[in-house]
Design a protein around this motif. Structure first.
Motif, PDB file in Angstrom:
ATOM      1  N   HIS A  21       0.771  -1.269  -0.044  1.00 19.79           N
ATOM      2  CA  HIS A  21      -0.009  -0.175   0.174  1.00 19.79           C
ATOM      3  C   HIS A  21       0.783   1.151  -0.051  1.00 19.79           C
ATOM      4  N   ALA A  22       2.188   1.217  -0.495  1.00 18.68           N
ATOM      5  CA  ALA A  22       3.126   2.087  -0.168  1.00 18.68           C
ATOM      6  C   ALA A  22       2.643   3.589  -1.026  1.00 18.68           C
ATOM      7  N   PHE A  23       2.050   3.238  -2.175  1.00 20.76           N
ATOM      8  CA  PHE A  23       1.770   4.331  -3.362  1.00 20.76           C
ATOM      9  C   PHE A  23       0.100   4.575  -3.189  1.00 20.76           C
ATOM     10  N   ARG A  24      -0.440   4.314  -2.219  1.00 20.54           N
ATOM     11  CA  ARG A  24      -1.935   4.319  -2.001  1.00 20.54           C
ATOM     12  C   ARG A  24      -2.302   5.922  -2.144  1.00 20.54           C
ATOM     13  N   GLY A  25      -3.237   6.284  -2.514  1.00 19.84           N
ATOM     14  CA  GLY A  25      -3.876   7.472  -2.653  1.00 19.84           C
ATOM     15  C   GLY A  25      -3.183   8.462  -3.764  1.00 19.84           C
ATOM     16  N   LEU A  26      -2.183   8.094  -4.504  1.00 15.37           N
ATOM     17  CA  LEU A  26      -1.415   9.052  -5.343  1.00 15.37           C
ATOM     18  C   LEU A  26      -2.065   8.839  -6.758  1.00 15.37           C
ATOM     19  N   TYR A  27      -3.269   9.495  -6.805  1.00 12.96           N
ATOM     20  CA  TYR A  27      -4.281   9.473  -7.783  1.00 12.96           C
ATOM     21  C   TYR A  27      -3.949  10.298  -8.897  1.00 12.96           C
ATOM     22  N   ASN A  28      -2.881  11.380  -8.484  1.00  9.47           N
ATOM     23  CA  ASN A  28      -2.352  12.255  -9.686  1.00  9.47           C
ATOM     24  C   ASN A  28      -1.142  12.041 -10.262  1.00  9.47           C
ATOM     25  N   LEU A  29      -0.394  10.928  -9.700  1.00  2.00           N
ATOM     26  CA  LEU A  29       1.128  10.630  -9.799  1.00  2.00           C
ATOM     27  C   LEU A  29       1.145  10.426 -11.480  1.00  2.00           C
ATOM     28  N   THR A  30       2.004  11.107 -12.236  1.00  4.19           N
ATOM     29  CA  THR A  30       2.087  10.787 -13.709  1.00  4.19           C
ATOM     30  C   THR A  30       3.712  10.200 -13.847  1.00  4.19           C
ATOM     31  N   LYS A  31       4.631  10.653 -12.926  1.00  5.54           N
ATOM     32  CA  LYS A  31       5.860   9.829 -13.011  1.00  5.54           C
ATOM     33  C   LYS A  31       6.332   9.252 -11.640  1.00  5.54           C
TER      34      LYS A  31
END
Ligand SMILES: *[C@@H]1O[C@H](CO)[C@@H](O)[C@H](O)[C@H]1NC(C)=O
Ligand SMILES: *[C@@H]1O[C@H](CO)[C@@H](O)[C@H](O)[C@H]1NC(C)=O
Ligand SMILES: *[C@@H]1O[C@H](CO)[C@@H](O)[C@H](O)[C@H]1NC(C)=O
Ligand SMILES: *[C@@H]1O[C@H](CO)[C@@H](O)[C@H](O)[C@H]1NC(C)=O
Ligand SMILES: *[C@@H]1O[C@H](CO)[C@@H](O)[C@H](O)[C@H]1NC(C)=O
Ligand SMILES: *[C@@H]1O[C@H](CO)[C@@H](O)[C@H](O)[C@H]1NC(C)=O
Ligand SMILES: *[C@@H]1O[C@H](CO)[C@@H](O)[C@H](O)[C@H]1NC(C)=O
Length: 766
Positions: free
Chosen positions: A176-186
Motif C-alpha cells: 500500500h506504499a503508493f496508496r492515494g497517489l491518484y495524480n501521480l504521472t511519473k
C-alpha cells in the motif's frame, strides 16, 4: 633443378590466376543502381555507398547527405511522443519545473529546497519521507537513506505528480506504499535494492505514465503487479534480475503501454502469450537478456511495433515467420546473437524497416535475396565489411573496412598498395637473381649451395604471393566490396594463401636445418668432415613435402577448417579473430606458435651452444682447426640471417600470443605484418646469403676484371677506372674500395665488412 621447376609452375599459376580474373571482369548488374551504389533521391544518379554521409554534396541535391544519423526506432518515437531532449531529463530529472520562485508549501525541512509547490531534498541524508504540506506536486528524495516504503506513506500527498526516489536503499515496498497517489504521472525507483513488487502495488496510480525501476533486484513480476496502471506509457525495468516474464499477458492492465524496456535482465524465453495484449507497444527493448529461443508467435500482436531490440541474447535460430506481423517495424537489432543461419525470406515482411543491425553474426548463407525486399532500409550493420556487397541498395553499411581492405580496395592503405609491388619486386628479383647466379659461383660446398637455392625458391614464392595479391588489388580497385566475399571464398585466394604458408614454412624449416648442420659441424667437428649428398637431398625433399602438407592440409577438410585462408583480403591465416572455427584457430596456433616457435628456439639455442663450444675448445689438429675456422665465418654470417629472421618472426609470435589471450588485434596490424614483416625476411635472405658472400664477390670481381681486360684491349682510355670505382660504390656502399681492382683475388672480404653491411640491412627489418 626441382626448385626451378616448382618456381616456374608457380609463376605460370600466378599468370593463369591473373588471366582468369581479368576474364570474368565485365559482369554488370542490371538493377537501377549497380551493386554497392545507392540512388541519389529522385534523380537517376547512383553513387558508391562510401560517399554516403561523407560531408560533401556528391549527388548535387544533398540526397547523399540526408538521413545520416541512424535515428530510427526509439529516438524517433520519443521525439514523436514527447518533446525533444526530455529523454535526458528523464534519466537525470533535475527538479523545479515551476516558474514561481517563492515557496508555497508549509513545514519544509531545512535540508530541502522549495519552489512553488515543488520540494527537492536530494542528498539530505533523510531516513524517512519528510512531512510537508499536502498540496505539493513534486517531491524529489534522491540520494537519501530511505530503507523501506511503508503503507500509506504518501497517502496525504494526493496532488503529487512527480515522485523521485532514486539512489536510496529501499528494499521493501509495502503493498500500500503508493496508496492515494491518484495524480501521480511519473514515478522513479531506480538504483534501489527492491527485490519484489507485490501484486496491486500500483493500484491507485491511474494517471501514471512513466514508471522507471531500473537497477534494482526485482526477480519476478506478475501481470497483477501492474494492476491499475491504466495510463502507463513507459515502463523501464533495465538491469533487474527478472528471470521470466509472466505466462499471462503482460500488458493486460496497461492498455496504453507504448514503451517497454527490459534490458539487462535474465529472461530466457518469450512465450507466445507474453505480449498478446500489447497492441500499442512501439518500442520493445530486450537487449542483454538470456533469450535462447523465440516462439513463432511471440511478436504476433505487436502490430504497432517500431523498434525491436533483441541484441546480445543467446538466440540461435529465428523461427521463419517470427516477424510476419511487424509491418510497422523500422528498426531491428539482432546483433551479437549466436544465430547460425538466416532464412532467405526472414525479413520479407519488414517492408518499413529502415535500420537493421546484424553485428557479430556470421551469416554463412548470405545472399542478396535476404535484403532485397527491404526497399526502405537505409542503415545496415554487419559483422564483416564484405557483407555490404549483399545489401547494395542500402545507403549506409557498416563496417566499411576490416583494417586490411576497404569497400573500395583490397588493400585499404595507399602505402600498402604501393609497397606490395615494391616488396614483391625486390623479393622476386633478389631470389631469381640468386637462383640464376648460384650455379656460376665456385662455392666451397655444393650441398650448401643446393640448400641456399632451395631457400631462394621458397622465398621467391613469397614474392609471387605478394604479386598475386597486388594484381587482385589492382583488378578490384574501386569496387572491392562487390567481390570481397567471392574473392575470399575463391580457390585463388586459397591457393595464394597456401603459397604464402608454403613459403614461410619451407623457409623456416630450411633455416633450422642449415643451422643444425652448422651446429653439428662446429660442436662435433669429426662428424661432418665429408658431407653426405644423399642425406642432404632427402632432407630438402622432406622439408618441401612438409611445407606442402602444412600449406595444403587446410584445403582438404572444409568441415574442420572452414575457410582457413579466406578470413581476410590478403588470404594470410593469422586468425586473430576468436569467433573463427576452432579447427583453423588451433591449426594456426600449432603452426605459428608450435612449429615456428620451436624452430626459432632451436636456432637460437644452436647458435648459443655453437659459439660457446668454439670458445671452449682448444683443438690442436690444424686440419680440424682450419675447418672450424671456415665454418665459423659461415656461422657468423648465418647468425645475422637468423637474427633478421627473429626480428621478423617475433612480432608474429607476439600477435599470436595476444590473440590467444583474447586481446583483439586490429586488421590493420595483420595487413602490415603480411606486407612488410613477413616478406622482408624473404627479400633479405638472398642478400644475406649470396650477394654479400665472398665467393660471389670474387666472382663479380672476376667478371669485372675480364670485362675490363677485354675493353682495354679494344680501346685505351683513363675514364674507365673512374667508372669502375663508381659502380663499386653503388654495389657495396659499406665496403672500403680497394684500389687494386686489377687484382681482384687480393680484394679480401673481411668478415667485419660483411657484418656491417648485414647489420645495416637488418635495420630495414625492424
Ligand atoms: C526531387 O525532389 C525535390 C524535392 O524533394 C524536387 O524539388 C525536385 O524537383 C525533384 N526532382 C525531380 C527530378 O523529380
Ligand atoms: C498549500 O497548503 C498550505 C497549507 O497547508 C497553504 O498555506 C498554501 O496556501 C497551499 N497552497 C496552494 C497553492 O494551495
Ligand atoms: C488530484 O486528484 C483529485 C481527485 O482525483 C482531484 O480532485 C484534484 O484536482 C487533483 N489535483 C491535481 C493537482 O490535479
Ligand atoms: C546496466 O548495467 C550495465 C552493465 O552492468 C551498465 O553498463 C549500465 O550502465 C547499466 N544501466 C543503467 C541505466 O544503469
Ligand atoms: C501458444 O503456444 C501454445 C503451445 O506452445 C499453443 O498451444 C497456443 O495455441 C499458442 N497460443 C497462441 C495464441 O498462439
Ligand atoms: C544494436 O545492439 C548492439 C549491441 O547492444 C549495439 O552495440 C548497437 O549500437 C545496436 N545498434 C543500433 C543501430 O542501435
Ligand atoms: C519507403 O519510404 C518512403 C518515404 O519515406 C515511403 O513513401 C514509402 O511508402 C516507403 N515504402 C514502404 C514499402 O514502406
Amino acid at each position: 633443378m626441382t626448385s626451378y621447376c616448382c618456381f616456374y609452375i608457380f609463376l605460370l599459376f600466378g599468370a593463369k590466376v591473373i588471366c582468369d580474373s581479368l576474364e570474368d571482369h565485365n559482369s554488370g548488374v542490371g538493377v537501377t543502381c549497380p551493386l554497392g551504389y545507392f540512388p541519389c533521391g529522385n534523380i537517376t544518379k547512383c553513387l558508391p555507398q562510401l560517399l554516403h554521409c561523407n560531408g560533401e554534396d556528391d549527388c548535387g541535391n544533398q540526397a547523399d547527405e540526408d538521413n545520416c544519423g541512424d535515428n530510427n526506432g526509439w529516438s524517433l518515437q520519443f521525439d514523436k511522443h514527447y518533446a525533444k531532449d526530455r529523454y535526458n531529463k528523464m534519466k537525470s530529472p533535475y527538479a523545479f519545473q515551476t516558474k514561481t520562485p517563492e515557496c508555497l508549501a508549509d513545514s519544509v525541512p531545512a535540508e530541502c529546497m522549495c519552489q512553488g509547490l515543488e520540494i527537492v531534498c536530494d542528498g539530505a541524508k533523510l531516513r524517512a519521507v519528510p512531512s510537508v504540506s499536502s498540496n505539493v506536486t513534486m517531491m524529489s528524495l534522491q540520494w537519501n537513506l530511505l530503507r523501506k516504503l511503508s503503507a500509506d506513506i504518501f497517502k496525504k500527498y494526493q496532488d503529487l505528480q512527480n515522485l523521485y526516489l532514486q539512489n536510496n536503499k529501499i528494499r521493501a515496498v509495502s503493498e500500500h506504499a503508493f496508496r492515494g497517489l491518484y495524480n501521480l504521472t511519473k514515478l522513479y525507483l531506480s538504483h534501489n535494492k527492491i527485490t519484489s513488487l507485490k501484486p496491486g502495488v500500483f493500484e491507485d496510480l491511474h494517471k501514471l505514465e512513466w514508471l522507471i525501476i531500473e537497477n534494482n533486484r526485482i526477480n519476478r513480476i506478475s501481470p497483477l503487479t501492474f494492476y491499475g496502471l491504466k495510463s502507463l506509457i513507459l515502463l523501464e525495468m533495465m538491469n533487474n534480475s527478472l528471470a521470466r516474464l509472466p505466462d499471462k499477458p503482460l500488458c493486460q492492465y496497461m492498455p496504453r503501454l507504448n514503451w517497454l524496456d527490459l534490458e539487462g535482465n535474465h529472461i530466457h524465453y518469450l512465450r507466445n502469450v507474453t505480449f498478446i495484449s500489447c497492441d500499442t507497444l512501439t518500442v520493445l527493448v530486450m537487449r542483454r537478456n538470456k533469450i535462447i529461443s523465440l516462439n513463432e508467435n511471440s511478436f504476433s500482436s505487436l502490430q504497432m511495433l517500431d523498434e525491436l531490440d533483441l541484441a546480445s541474447n543467446k538466440i540461435e535460430s529465428l523461427p521463419p515467420y517470427i516477424f510476419k506481423d511487424l509491418n510497422e517495424l523500422s528498426q531491428l537489432n539482432l546483433s551479437y546473437n549466436p544465430i547460425k543461419k538466416i532464412q532467405m525470406d526472414q525479413f520479407d515482411f519488414l517492408i518499413k524497416l529502415k535500420s537493421l543491425s546484424l553485428e557479430g553474426i556470421e551469416i554463412g548463407n548470405i545472399q542478396r535475396r535476404m535484403f532485397r525486399p527491404l526497399r526502405n532500409l537505409s542503415h545496415i550493420y554487419f559483422k564483416k565489411f564484405q557483407y555490404c556487397g549483399y545489401a547494395p541498395h542500402v545507403r549506409s553499411c557498416k563496417p566499411n573496412t576490416d583494417g586490411i581492405s576497404s569497400l573500395e580496395n583490397l588493400l585499404a592503405s595507399i602505402i600498402q598498395r604501393v609497397f606490395v609491388w615494391v616488396v614483391s619486386a625486390v623479393t622476386c628479383f633478389g631470389n631469381i637473381f640468386v637462383i640464376c647466379m648460384r650455379p656460376y659461383i665456385r662455392s666451397e660446398n655444393k650441398l650448401h649451395a643446393i640448400s641456399i637455392m632451395s631457400l631462394c625458391c621458397a622465398d621467391c614464392l613469397m614474392g609471387i604471393y605478394l604479386f598475386v595479391i597486388g594484381a587482385f588489388d589492382l583488378k578490384y580497385r574501386g569496387e572491392y566490396n562487390k567481390h570481397a566475399q567471392l574473392w575470399m571464398d575463391s580457390i585463388h585466394c586459397q591457393l595464394v594463401g597456401s603459397l604464402a604458408i608454403l613459403s614461410t614454412e619451407v623457409s623456416v624449416l630450411l633455416l633450422t636445418y642449415l643451422t643444425l648442420e652448422k651446429y653439428i659441424c662446429i660442436v662435433y667437428p669429426f662428424r661432418c668432415l665429408k658431407p653426405r649428398k644423399c642425406r642432404t637431398i632427402s632432407i630438402l625433399v622432406l622439408i618441401w613435402i612438409i611445407g606442402f602438407a602444412v600449406a595444403f592440409i587446410p584445403l582438404s577438410n572444409k568441415e574442420f577448417f572452414r575457410n582457413y585462408y579466406g578470413t581476410n583480403g590478403v588470404c594470410f591465416p593469422l586468425h586473430s579473430e576468436q569467433s573463427e572455427s576452432s579447427g583453423s584457430q588451433i591449426y594456426s596456433v600449432v603452426i605459428f606458435l608450435g612449429v615456428n616457435l620451436a624452430a626459432f628456439i632451436i636456432i637460437v639455442f644452436s647458435y648459443g651452444s655453437m659459439f660457446y663450444s668454439v670458445h671452449q675448445t682448444a683443438i690442436t689438429a690444424t686440419e680440424i682447426r682450419n675447418h672450424i675456422k671456415k665454418e665459423m665465418t659461415l656461422a657468423k654470417r648465418f647468425f645475422f640471417i637468423v637474427f633478421t629472421d627473429a626480428l621478423c618472426w617475433i612480432p608474429i609470435f607476439i600477435l599470436k600470443l595476444l590473440s590467444l589471450l583474447q586481446v583483439e588485434i586490429p586488421g590493420t596490424i595483420t595487413s602490415w605484418v603480411v606486407i612488410f614483416i613477413l616478406p622482408i625476411n624473404s627479400a633479405l635472405n638472398p642478400l644475406l646469403y649470396t650477394l654479400t658472400t665472398r665467393p660471389f664477390k670474387e666472382m663479380i670481381h672476376q667478371v669485372w676484371y675480364n670485362y675490363r681486360q677485354r675493353r682495354s684491349k679494344r680501346s685505351k682510355g683513363s675514364q674507365k677506372t673512374y667508372g669502375s670505382s663508381f659502380i663499386w660504390v653503388e654495389m657495396w656502399p659499406m665496403h672500403e674500395i680497394t684500389p687494386k681492382l686489377s687484382k681482384p683475388v687480393l680484394c679480401t672480404d673481411s668478415s667485419e665488412a660483411s657484418v656491417t653491411t648485414q647489420s645495416t640491412r637488418l635495420n630495414s627489418c625492424t
